[in-house]
Scaffold this motif. Structure first.
Motif, PDB file in Angstrom:
ATOM      1  N   LEU A  77      -6.179   5.373  -0.967  1.00 45.35           N
ATOM      2  CA  LEU A  77      -5.100   4.391  -0.908  1.00 45.35           C
ATOM      3  C   LEU A  77      -4.467   5.266   0.707  1.00 45.35           C
ATOM      4  CD1 LEU A  77      -3.705   4.245  -4.404  1.00 45.35           C
ATOM      5  CD2 LEU A  77      -4.590   2.930  -2.907  1.00 45.35           C
ATOM      6  N   LEU A  78      -4.474   6.121   0.854  1.00 42.19           N
ATOM      7  CA  LEU A  78      -4.069   6.725   2.161  1.00 42.19           C
ATOM      8  C   LEU A  78      -4.840   5.780   3.202  1.00 42.19           C
ATOM      9  CD1 LEU A  78      -1.410   7.783   3.774  1.00 42.19           C
ATOM     10  CD2 LEU A  78      -3.420  10.229   2.734  1.00 42.19           C
ATOM     11  N   TRP A  96      -5.042   2.612   3.997  1.00 40.96           N
ATOM     12  CA  TRP A  96      -3.197   2.150   4.779  1.00 40.96           C
ATOM     13  C   TRP A  96      -3.146   2.353   5.983  1.00 40.96           C
ATOM     14  CZ3 TRP A  96      -0.221   5.157   7.557  1.00 40.96           C
ATOM     15  CH2 TRP A  96       1.105   4.549   7.865  1.00 40.96           C
ATOM     16  N   TRP A  97      -3.892   3.401   6.692  1.00 40.67           N
ATOM     17  CA  TRP A  97      -4.080   4.133   8.417  1.00 40.67           C
ATOM     18  C   TRP A  97      -4.890   2.505   8.469  1.00 40.67           C
ATOM     19  CZ3 TRP A  97      -8.998   4.711  10.858  1.00 40.67           C
ATOM     20  CH2 TRP A  97      -8.100   4.881  11.411  1.00 40.67           C
ATOM     21  N   GLY A 145      -5.213   8.739  -4.103  1.00 43.10           N
ATOM     22  CA  GLY A 145      -4.414   9.064  -3.083  1.00 43.10           C
ATOM     23  C   GLY A 145      -4.643   8.933  -1.668  1.00 43.10           C
ATOM     24  N   VAL A 173       0.215   3.719  -2.794  1.00 45.38           N
ATOM     25  CA  VAL A 173       0.033   5.721  -2.537  1.00 45.38           C
ATOM     26  C   VAL A 173       0.402   6.200  -3.103  1.00 45.38           C
ATOM     27  CG1 VAL A 173      -0.094   7.503  -0.731  1.00 45.38           C
ATOM     28  CG2 VAL A 173      -1.054   5.409  -0.286  1.00 45.38           C
ATOM     29  N   LEU A 188       1.019  -1.399   0.105  1.00 46.60           N
ATOM     30  CA  LEU A 188      -0.025  -0.112  -0.275  1.00 46.60           C
ATOM     31  C   LEU A 188       1.032   1.088  -0.154  1.00 46.60           C
ATOM     32  CD1 LEU A 188      -2.690  -1.206   2.458  1.00 46.60           C
ATOM     33  CD2 LEU A 188      -3.069  -0.220  -0.229  1.00 46.60           C
ATOM     34  N   GLN A 189       1.707   1.049   0.424  1.00 47.25           N
ATOM     35  CA  GLN A 189       2.658   2.350   0.594  1.00 47.25           C
ATOM     36  C   GLN A 189       2.917   2.617  -0.477  1.00 47.25           C
ATOM     37  OE1 GLN A 189       6.041   1.393   3.216  1.00 47.25           O
ATOM     38  NE2 GLN A 189       4.802   2.065   5.052  1.00 47.25           N
TER      39      GLN A 189
END
Length: 229
Positions: A61-62, A65-66, A58, A33, A29-30
Motif C-alpha cells: 500500500l505504501l 501511495w508513492w 502495508g 496504509v 490510501l493514507q
C-alpha cells in the motif's frame, strides 16, 4: 500545432480534474496504509503468518501511495503550467513559441480529446482588450477563485480532523472498561516518563540532603552556643 487560449483552458481544467481525483485517492490510501499497522496491534504475537501478511500489505500500500503521489504531482504541475500559459496568451495575446508548445505537450498527462471536453470560452470573465489591464483582471479573478477553494478545502479538512478525533474518543471510552489494569498503564505511559521520575527522585534526594545539611548546621550552631555559654 499551436495552442490557443481555449485549448490551454481545456488542458488546465482537465489536469486539475484529474489531479483532484488523484488527491482523493491519496487520502484513501493514507488511511489504508494505517490499517495494517492498527490491526497488528490487536493480533497476538504467535500469529506470525498474519503479522507477516499485514507487513507485506502495508509495504504494498505504501508503494501504491508513492506511485499515485507521483502521478498526482505530475498532473498538478501540468495544470499549473497550462494555467500560466493561458494567462499569458489570454491576457497579453502573446503567442507561444514552438519550443514552449512542445514542452507543454510533453508535460500534459491528458489527451487532446479529454482536454476538448473541458474547454470553456468564458472561463475568464474579463471584457477588456488584451493588455496589462486584462491580465490583471484575470489574475485577480484566479486569485479570488483560489481563495474560495482553499477556504472550502480548509473547512473540509477540519471536518475530517474532528471526525477522526470523535472516533478516537468513542473507541477510547468504549474500550476502557474492558482494558486490564496493566495494559491501561502501558497505553497511558508517556514517553520519557522514566526520565521525569528520575529527575523528581534526584530532586527529592537533593532537597532531603539540603534539609539534613541545614539541620546539622543548626545543631552544630546550637551546640557551639551552648559551649560558649
Amino acid at each position: 500545432m499551436a495552442l490557443t487560449t481555449d485549448d490551454l483552458v481545456g488542458y488546465l481544467r482537465a489536469e486539475f480534474d484529474k489531479s483532484s481525483k488523484l488527491r482523493v485517492a491519496l487520502f484513501i490510501l493514507q488511511l489504508a496504509v494505517a490499517v495494517p499497522a492498527a490491526l497488528s496491534v490487536v493480533i497476538p504475537d504467535n500469529y506470525h503468518g498474519a503479522l507477516y501478511a499485514l507487513a507485506i500489505l502495508g509495504a504494498l500500500l505504501l508503494g501504491l501511495w508513492w506511485f499515485v503521489n507521483g502521478a498526482y504531482t505530475k498532473s498538478r504541475s501540468a495544470a499549473q503550467a497550462a494555467r500560466r500559459a493561458a494567462l499569458l496568451t489570454g491576457g497579453l495575446a502573446e503567442p507561444l513559441s514552438p519550443t514552449e508548445i512542445s514542452n507543454l505537450r510533453e508535460r500534459f498527462t491528458v489527451n487532446t480529446q479529454k482536454a476538448k471536453q473541458f474547454e470553456k470560452t468564458d472561463y475568464y470573465d474579463s471584457a477588456l482588450s488584451a493588455g496589462p489591464g486584462r491580465l490583471a483582471e484575470m489574475l485577480e479573478e484566479s486569485a479570488m477563485y483560489s481563495e474560495h477553494l482553499q477556504r472550502m478545502s480548509s473547512y473540509v479538512m477540519l471536518g475530517v480532523l474532528w471526525f477522526f478525533l470523535a472516533v478516537f474518543f468513542v473507541i477510547a471510552f468504549a474500550t476502557t472498561p474492558f482494558v486490564e489494569r496493566e495494559v491501561a498503564f502501558l497505553v497511558m505511559r508517556v514517553p520519557g516518563a522514566d526520565r521525569v521520575r528520575d529527575v523528581i527522585r534526584r530532586a527529592g534526594r537533593i532537597s532531603r540532603a539540603q534539609v539534613g545539611s541545614e539541620r546539622d548546621q543548626r545543631y552544630s550552631a546550637a551546640a557551639f552556643c551552648s559551649r560558649r555559654e
